[in-house]
Design a protein around this motif. Structure first.
Motif, PDB file in Angstrom:
ATOM      1  N   SER A 307     -21.939  13.521  51.000  1.00  0.00           N
ATOM      2  CA  SER A 307     -23.327  13.867  51.306  1.00  0.00           C
ATOM      3  C   SER A 307     -23.528  15.339  51.009  1.00  0.00           C
ATOM      4  CB  SER A 307     -23.674  13.560  52.760  1.00  0.00           C
ATOM      5  OG  SER A 307     -22.783  14.217  53.640  1.00  0.00           O
ATOM      6  N   ASP A 308     -24.770  15.695  50.667  1.00  0.00           N
ATOM      7  CA  ASP A 308     -25.048  17.105  50.399  1.00  0.00           C
ATOM      8  C   ASP A 308     -25.281  17.845  51.707  1.00  0.00           C
ATOM      9  OD1 ASP A 308     -27.608  16.492  51.227  1.00  0.00           O
ATOM     10  OD2 ASP A 308     -28.580  17.005  49.317  1.00  0.00           O
ATOM     11  N   ARG A 309     -25.679  19.085  51.601  1.00  0.00           N
ATOM     12  CA  ARG A 309     -25.809  19.926  52.799  1.00  0.00           C
ATOM     13  C   ARG A 309     -26.927  19.466  53.722  1.00  0.00           C
ATOM     14  NH1 ARG A 309     -27.877  25.444  49.723  1.00  0.00           N
ATOM     15  NH2 ARG A 309     -29.621  24.508  48.600  1.00  0.00           N
ATOM     16  N   THR A 310     -27.837  18.624  53.198  1.00  0.00           N
ATOM     17  CA  THR A 310     -28.898  18.074  54.053  1.00  0.00           C
ATOM     18  C   THR A 310     -28.498  16.729  54.643  1.00  0.00           C
ATOM     19  OG1 THR A 310     -30.025  16.830  52.305  1.00  0.00           O
ATOM     20  CG2 THR A 310     -30.582  19.174  52.532  1.00  0.00           C
ATOM     21  N   GLY A 311     -27.329  16.222  54.234  1.00  0.00           N
ATOM     22  CA  GLY A 311     -26.896  14.916  54.699  1.00  0.00           C
ATOM     23  C   GLY A 311     -27.268  13.775  53.788  1.00  0.00           C
ATOM     24  N   ASN A 312     -27.916  14.073  52.653  1.00  0.00           N
ATOM     25  CA  ASN A 312     -28.341  13.023  51.744  1.00  0.00           C
ATOM     26  C   ASN A 312     -27.136  12.457  51.001  1.00  0.00           C
ATOM     27  OD1 ASN A 312     -29.287  11.942  49.006  1.00  0.00           O
ATOM     28  ND2 ASN A 312     -31.216  12.137  50.126  1.00  0.00           N
ATOM     29  N   ARG A 313     -26.907  11.148  51.142  1.00  0.00           N
ATOM     30  CA  ARG A 313     -25.724  10.512  50.571  1.00  0.00           C
ATOM     31  C   ARG A 313     -25.838  10.348  49.058  1.00  0.00           C
ATOM     32  NH1 ARG A 313     -22.382   7.705  53.623  1.00  0.00           N
ATOM     33  NH2 ARG A 313     -22.839   9.397  55.085  1.00  0.00           N
ATOM     34  N   ALA A 314     -27.020  10.005  48.566  1.00  0.00           N
ATOM     35  CA  ALA A 314     -27.193   9.842  47.127  1.00  0.00           C
ATOM     36  C   ALA A 314     -26.968  11.159  46.400  1.00  0.00           C
ATOM     37  CB  ALA A 314     -28.589   9.300  46.823  1.00  0.00           C
TER      38      ALA A 314
END
Length: 359
Positions: A307-314
């Motif tokens: 996940s990216d720093r915002t928590g977005n898995r895609a």
């Protein structure tokens, strides 16, 4: 430091700028854009960073390549413009650059690629001395080096299965989700990504690559496809409403047939809402994951979540794909000019980056 250009600033290009900035051995020397509204804007702004990087975007690819960058991350789309993407990439190679890109699906496995893709690249390499490495954003490592690594831990191997399992309601790419993949469309809608032979065109090269690495001959590559409708209307935070009766989930396999049986399988299971196709495989947290399963003795299963720093898995999955490409640049710079694949390019440790945040 290796002078590096990022060509394109969409979803992949923004991640590429960040990845180049994070790699101590690379220096961002240019950013190429197509949209006139982006010309002159700072690379840091285009990448969604809090800091300016002192590199202004330009649409003058000729001037950028005339400056002889040592590396190019080609992040422009090749989905609907493969000929143009191939031409851009060959121009960069003829300028002497090593190029990394996800844009040319057939070149995941260069040895099996059609001559119309392979031959122009080889000619550009001979003329300019650059190199090319292509790996996917699905991400490529989940369909080549990871399954091959895991296979080396086993004894008896019956089937190698690579899965991408995702809830597409987390995507902020409405055009792709609805129009390319068909979510929210009638089940008889001809979604381009689901056309017959399209999955094989994209992922068949990875099946062939695994087969080559394992020393097996494929009898054929076969596709399976299944689509499910939503039972009820659903609403997503990123893309709005999807109506009951429209496509809510799709599952397909690209199967490498060995001895009459599917032995190497790349499988995608995607939903626009968790309620659709509840009997299909699910990721551990219900959002998204990549999984490799080696059926045999022993049975081995590895699941990777990013996940990216915002928590977005895609976005996290895309970031790992971009990381694989960008982190290959230093190896390619030291290697002989050529057309490389995932079996050639090693996965390298993050030298100099542990505990380091770029300034």
């Amino acid at each position: 430091m290796t002078s590096t250009v990022v060509w394109g600033t969409g979803n992949i290009g923004r991640l590429a700028i960040r990845a180049v900035r994070a790699e101590p051995a690379l220096k961002l020397s240019g950013v190429l854009v197509h949209d006139p509204a982006k010309v002159g804007r700072d690379a840091g702004e285009l990448a969604g960073l809090d800091a300016e990087l002192g590199v202004a975007a330009t649409d003058d690819s000729k001037a950028v390549l005339n400056a002889a960058p040592r590396a190019v991350v080609y992040a422009a789309s090749g989905d609907i413009r493969p000929e143009e993407a191939l031409d851009d990439i060959c121009r960069a190679i003829r300028a002497g650059a090593v190029v990394v890109t996800p844009a040319l699906y057939p070149l995941y496995d260069p040895r099996g690629a059609a001559p119309e893709f392979r031959d122009p690249v080889l000619a550009a390499v001979a003329e300019g001395g650059g190199s090319l490495f292509v790996s996917g954003v699905d991400p490529g490592w989940a369909n080549d080096i990871l399954p091959l690594f895991v296979s080396g831990l086993g004894g008896v191997i019956d089937v190698i299965r690579c899965q991408e399992i995702f809830d597409y309601s987390t995507y902020d790419q409405e055009d792709s989700v609805r129009n390319l993949i068909g979510m929210g469309m009638p089940l008889d809608y001809g979604a381009p990504m689901l056309w017959p032979e399209m999955p094989t065109m994209i992922w068949g090269s990875q099946v062939r690559l695994i087969a080559r690495a394992l020393g097996v001959e494929l009898d054929a590559i076969r596709e399976t496809m299944d689509r499910r409708a939503l039972d009820t209307d659903v609403r997503t935070d990123t893309m709005g409403d999807f109506a009951a009766g429209t496509q809510g989930a799709v599952r397909f396999e690209v199967q490498g047939i060995v001895g009459g049986e599917p032995r190497i399988v790349v499988e995608h299971v995607t939903r626009v809402h968790p309620s659709c196709a509840p009997d299909w495989p699910r990721p551990p947290d219900g959002v998204g994951a990549h999984r490799v399963i080696v059926e045999g003795d022993p049975r081995i299963e590895v699941t990777v979540e990013a996940s990216d720093r915002t928590g977005n898995r895609a976005a996290g999955g895309n970031a790992t794909a971009v990381g694989r490409l960008v982190n290959a640049i230093t190896w390619l710079v030291d290697a002989e000019p050529g057309l490389y694949d995932a079996l050639d390019v090693p996965l390298r440790p993050a030298v100099g980056r542990l505990g380091r945040r770029p300034t």
